[in-house]
Design a protein around this motif. Structure first.
Motif, PDB file in Angstrom:
ATOM      1  N   CYS A   6       0.836  -1.203   0.000  1.00  0.00           N
ATOM      2  CA  CYS A   6       0.000   0.000   0.000  1.00  0.00           C
ATOM      3  C   CYS A   6       0.869   1.252   0.000  1.00  0.00           C
ATOM      4  CB  CYS A   6      -0.916  -0.009   1.226  1.00  0.00           C
ATOM      5  SG  CYS A   6      -1.999  -1.461   1.291  1.00  0.00           S
ATOM      6  N   PRO A   7       0.294   2.401  -0.333  1.00  0.00           N
ATOM      7  CA  PRO A   7       1.063   3.653  -0.258  1.00  0.00           C
ATOM      8  C   PRO A   7       1.688   3.837   1.122  1.00  0.00           C
ATOM      9  CG  PRO A   7      -1.034   4.011  -1.368  1.00  0.00           C
ATOM     10  CD  PRO A   7      -1.065   2.609  -0.851  1.00  0.00           C
ATOM     11  N   PHE A  28      -0.493   5.096   3.883  1.00  0.00           N
ATOM     12  CA  PHE A  28      -1.843   4.542   3.927  1.00  0.00           C
ATOM     13  C   PHE A  28      -2.263   4.204   5.353  1.00  0.00           C
ATOM     14  CE2 PHE A  28      -4.732   0.831   3.771  1.00  0.00           C
ATOM     15  CZ  PHE A  28      -5.799   1.423   3.116  1.00  0.00           C
ATOM     16  N   SER A  58      -5.288   6.707   5.881  1.00  0.00           N
ATOM     17  CA  SER A  58      -6.107   5.872   4.992  1.00  0.00           C
ATOM     18  C   SER A  58      -7.320   6.620   4.458  1.00  0.00           C
ATOM     19  CB  SER A  58      -6.559   4.603   5.718  1.00  0.00           C
ATOM     20  OG  SER A  58      -7.310   4.918   6.880  1.00  0.00           O
ATOM     21  N   ASP A  75      -7.429   9.473   3.229  1.00  0.00           N
ATOM     22  CA  ASP A  75      -7.088  10.234   2.025  1.00  0.00           C
ATOM     23  C   ASP A  75      -7.283   9.404   0.757  1.00  0.00           C
ATOM     24  OD1 ASP A  75      -6.397  12.185   3.769  1.00  0.00           O
ATOM     25  OD2 ASP A  75      -4.225  12.071   3.435  1.00  0.00           O
ATOM     26  N   TYR A  76      -7.403   8.091   0.916  1.00  0.00           N
ATOM     27  CA  TYR A  76      -7.477   7.198  -0.244  1.00  0.00           C
ATOM     28  C   TYR A  76      -8.876   6.624  -0.460  1.00  0.00           C
ATOM     29  CZ  TYR A  76      -2.396   7.422  -0.086  1.00  0.00           C
ATOM     30  OH  TYR A  76      -1.102   7.870  -0.094  1.00  0.00           O
ATOM     31  N   THR A  77      -9.853   7.209   0.198  1.00  0.00           N
ATOM     32  CA  THR A  77     -11.222   6.683   0.100  1.00  0.00           C
ATOM     33  C   THR A  77     -11.719   6.638  -1.335  1.00  0.00           C
ATOM     34  OG1 THR A  77     -11.718   7.515   2.309  1.00  0.00           O
ATOM     35  CG2 THR A  77     -13.600   6.976   0.904  1.00  0.00           C
ATOM     36  N   THR A 100      -9.717   6.813  -4.077  1.00  0.00           N
ATOM     37  CA  THR A 100      -8.623   6.497  -4.984  1.00  0.00           C
ATOM     38  C   THR A 100      -8.834   5.114  -5.589  1.00  0.00           C
ATOM     39  OG1 THR A 100      -7.082   7.836  -3.696  1.00  0.00           O
ATOM     40  CG2 THR A 100      -6.124   6.212  -5.207  1.00  0.00           C
ATOM     41  N   PHE A 110      -7.473   1.808  -7.435  1.00  0.00           N
ATOM     42  CA  PHE A 110      -6.258   1.003  -7.544  1.00  0.00           C
ATOM     43  C   PHE A 110      -6.494  -0.170  -8.492  1.00  0.00           C
ATOM     44  CE2 PHE A 110      -5.997   2.974  -3.370  1.00  0.00           C
ATOM     45  CZ  PHE A 110      -4.669   3.347  -3.257  1.00  0.00           C
ATOM     46  N   THR A 129      -1.510   2.512  -8.644  1.00  0.00           N
ATOM     47  CA  THR A 129      -2.485   3.509  -8.208  1.00  0.00           C
ATOM     48  C   THR A 129      -2.942   4.259  -9.448  1.00  0.00           C
ATOM     49  OG1 THR A 129      -1.343   3.764  -6.095  1.00  0.00           O
ATOM     50  CG2 THR A 129      -2.914   5.492  -6.713  1.00  0.00           C
ATOM     51  N   GLN A 180      -8.113   9.256  -9.181  1.00  0.00           N
ATOM     52  CA  GLN A 180      -9.420   9.461  -8.573  1.00  0.00           C
ATOM     53  C   GLN A 180     -10.519   8.729  -9.336  1.00  0.00           C
ATOM     54  OE1 GLN A 180     -10.098  11.329  -5.524  1.00  0.00           O
ATOM     55  NE2 GLN A 180      -7.951  10.687  -5.560  1.00  0.00           N
TER      56      GLN A 180
END
Length: 774
Positions: A231-232, A235, A239, A241-243, A245, A247, A268, A271
């Protein structure tokens, strides 16, 4: 709704003599419990297939009800139903699997009060399907199938299996229905993993776990445990911030003792909801190779020798087309007949068998057309320049030349390699203007650059002659029993800089399109007959199996019940029925669209095959075209199957029957993928367009009714959407019932004025009458 309890046949996990017992992990105290059965050995599968105890087929998982899956029956007339995730035993959509019909003594009877139609729309079921799979196997199967149909399927198939006796249904009490369970049909082996094992989706942080949970957008793919190291970097701490995003994740393993697969993050994307990340996700998930061609692939395209030709030949394509692989010519002869030519880019001259480029092209198998881009099968140097039949340029081609009467009767036919020089690149709009204005004198400013050797009037007359002959050919085809099921196609206007959708419209299929189509069909049919005559064991043809009998019978029964006069006895009879006027009001065309969609559901896909493998000529037939032999010859720039056909024509093929069949199968897979990717691209752009420009108002016509939702055709845009009753604003209550094969839904709205009675709308699976405004 059915209110009685159903008795359900289910396989007991504790039954003795399980077919996989000898391979099963017995397990002990402290060990994980098996969720899935271990796979059979290759040797056992081989023996089982030979003895007729096992069935092999390609699995299809319902995208709207992902607990349902199907494989074709051995005679390919109907489908075998697999109920639930456990039954398909870790196989993914498109995989070639082997299934076993378990012996009757390994079934048990359980009771379920789940309504047959209710399960189809249960969001609770969909939300918790993975958790339910973790529970005991006596879970009541989702009965979202036509009960009677699945039972009859089961009995017919079981009767064909050795050492299996049909159950005695005579002892079943009145009002009790026997249903096939998840474990009557079960995957016991995966022959070929055709699914890419890649998925787009979202990551969720799980506290106190060394992995994150990846949830695919496609619910047919399981949730995947991804190591946190993949994961980033931030993350774990951010976490949230990636809702949104998106992948790409690839499945690396799926153990038999887990509901969840294991995997690795591949990339990744960006958006969710944005066109480029979503597009890359679609291409990756469907295993479309969109990488650039290497120098090794291109090394054979550097030295060419071209010749000249002075005939009046021209192309007719969409205005934006850059890969022009077909051209037409038409010259009137002194005896009043015509010499008509179809000229196809000679791609096989450049793509030599077994070179580096050939390997890449055979793997890609087809170009993939998306809304904003094309993923080409061949390098752009080849498909847009060296092979493309660009105007005023000499090009190598394969040609079919006919001597033909004005009425469309073929007098003679010739095949050969030629060199042409297209005199003008016409668009469909240009050709349509010429057809609609036969007496008009077109000026040079109204057309693209034209070769001065051929006056505009000569080109105009050639288009008119082709149009006249094409109309006669088309009339002959349909009077001879051909079928065409026209589906609405949504097109978009894009901003040239941002490539964002600015508008959308339904694509109009006009006389100029029909003109080109008719001669491409004629060329393909002629080529099929030619190569089969020359290479009876090696010809690559394209067959279209008839629709599945069971689904046709169901549709005929439904139409009869709805009062729709339609004849499904043959392709020609169906075509005639669909072209009979359905009313004389403003919804006549919409009714035809809905009915066409209903009639397309039983249709099977056309398939490439090698004649040396199938052998029986009665199976070569193309159902929709109603011709005995058909192939693809006219688009070698974008289809690899056409290149093989060109090589056959050139008598330079160095392949075996088995190799041709293998490539045919691969072309089938890639064509299916290409079609689905194109559909997803259109859906993506329409979603972005609605988001940017919506809300949009349009009338819609009901296409189908379920117990908690209904499907509609949005008339203005030609898109199909499912409307869930629970999401309709202001809807007070709704009630569903079934009358025979017909589904009926009554919607009741709360009145805005409390003094007025509630507003109710009655919907039935009757496209002749129902229309709504959305």
């Amino acid at each position: 709704m059915m209110s009685q309890f159903h008795r359900v046949l289910s396989f007991s996990a504790s039954s003795a003599n399980s077919p996989a017992d000898k391979n099963k992990n017995k397990g002990g105290r402290g060990q994980k419990k098996q969720v899935f059965e271990p796979y059979m050995t290759t040797e056992d599968v081989s023996h089982g297939l030979k003895r007729g105890e096992l069935i092999q087929g390609q699995i299809r998982i319902n995208p709207k009800k992902y607990h349902e899956a199907f494989i074709p029956s051995p005679d390919d007339t109907r489908d075998i139903f697999l109920d639930g995730i456990v039954a398909r035993n870790r196989a993914l959509n498109g995989d070639v699997v082997v299934v076993q019909i378990l012996p009757q003594e390994q079934w048990k009877v359980v009771r379920s009060d789940t309504d047959c139609e209710g399960a189809s729309e249960s969001e609770t079921q969909k939300e918790h399907i993975m958790q339910r799979a973790q529970k005991k196997r006596e879970r009541a199967p989702s009965p979202d199938v036509i009960v009677e149909d699945q039972c009859s399927d089961q009995e017919e198939l079981i009767s064909k299996q050795k050492n299996i006796t049909l159950m005695d249904t005579g002892t079943v009490k009145k009002g009790i229905t026997l249903l096939p369970s998840s474990f009557v049909y079960q995957v016991v082996y995966i022959v070929e993993k055709k699914h890419s094992r890649a998925a787009t989706g979202f990551l969720k942080f799980l506290p106190d776990k060394p992995f994150a949970m990846f949830s695919p957008v496609d619910h047919r793919v399981p949730r995947i445990n991804v190591p946190l190291r993949d994961c980033p970097e931030d993350f774990r701490s951010r976490s949230g911030d990636y809702t949104n995003t998106l992948f790409i994740c690839r499945i690396t393993n799926w153990a038999a003792d887990s509901n969840f697969a294991e995997g690795q993050l591949a990339k990744t994307l960006g958006q969710a909801g944005e066109i480029e990340p979503e597009t890359e996700g679609i291409l990756t998930e469907y295993d479309v190779d969109f990488s650039d061609f290497s120098n090794e692939d291109l090394k054979d395209l550097t030295s060419l020798f071209l010749m000249f030709r002075t005939e009046c030949i021209f192309t007719i394509d969409p205005a934006t087309a850059r890969d022009l692989d077909d051209a037409l010519s038409c010259k009137q002869l002194p005896d009043g007949n015509f010499e008509v030519g179809v000229h196809i880019a000679d791609v096989s001259y450049f793509v030599e068998q077994d070179n580096a480029l050939d390997a890449v092209a055979s793997q890609r198998a087809t170009s993939v057309y998306m809304v904003q881009k094309v993923i080409p099968m061949l390098p752009r140097l080849l498909c847009e320049e060296l092979c493309s039949l660009n105007p005023l340029t000499d090009r190598l081609t394969f040609s079919v030349i006919w001597k033909i009467t004005p009425e469309g009767k073929i007098l003679s036919e010739w095949f050969g390699r030629t060199v042409i020089r297209s005199c003008v690149k016409l668009s469909y709009d240009h050709a349509q203007s010429m057809i609609e204005a036969p007496e008009k004198l077109f000026s040079a400013e109204e057309l693209p650059p034209v070769d001065p050797m051929h006056p505009i009037d000569e080109i105009h007359q050639a288009v008119l002659n082709l149009h006249s002959i094409a109309k006669n050919l088309r009339a002959q085809r349909f009077s001879g029993g051909a079928l065409r099921l026209d589906q609405i196609k949504l097109s978009f206007t894009l901003d040239k800089e941002t490539m964002m959708p600015q508008g959308c419209y339904v694509y109009q299929y006009r006389d100029s399109n029909k003109l080109v189509e008719e001669f491409m069909l004629l060329a393909n049919m002629a080529t099929a007959s030619h190569i089969y005559r020359k290479f009876p064991e090696l010809a690559l043809l394209r067959r279209h199996p008839p629709p599945k009998t069971k689904m046709v019978d169901e549709l005929q029964e439904l139409c009869d019940q709805l009062g729709i006069d339609i004849d499904l006895s043959s392709a020609g009879a169906l075509h005639k029925s669909l072209n009979t006027t359905l009313g004389d009001d403003e919804y006549t065309s919409a009714r035809k669209e809905v009915l066409t969609h209903m009639c397309s559901r039983p249709m099977q896909m056309a398939l490439y095959f090698c004649t040396g493998v199938l052998k029986q000529e009665q199976f070569f037939k193309h159902y929709a075209l109603n011709v005995p032999l058909y192939t693809h010859f006219t688009s070698p720039i974008r289809r690899y199957a056409d290149i093989i056909v060109h090589r056959l024509l050139a008598s330079s093929l160095r392949l075996s029957t088995e190799e041709v069949e293998k490539q045919a199968s691969h072309c089938n897979d890639k064509k299916t993928v290409s079609k689905r990717v194109q559909e997803l691209s259109s859906e993506l752009f329409f979603g972005v367009f609605v988001k940017e420009c919506g809300p949009l108002d349009s009338e819609a016509m009901v296409m189908g009714v379920l117990d908690q939702s209904f499907d509609v055709l949005v008339l203005r845009y030609g898109v199909q959407k499912r409307v869930y009753c629970k999401s309709i604003a202001g809807l007070d209550t709704f009630h569903h019932r079934k009358v025979g094969k017909k589904s009926e839904l009554t919607l009741l709205w709360t009145p805005e004025d409390l003094e007025n009675p509630p507003v109710d709308v009655f919907l039935s699976q009757t496209p002749i009458f129902d229309s709504l405004c959305f």
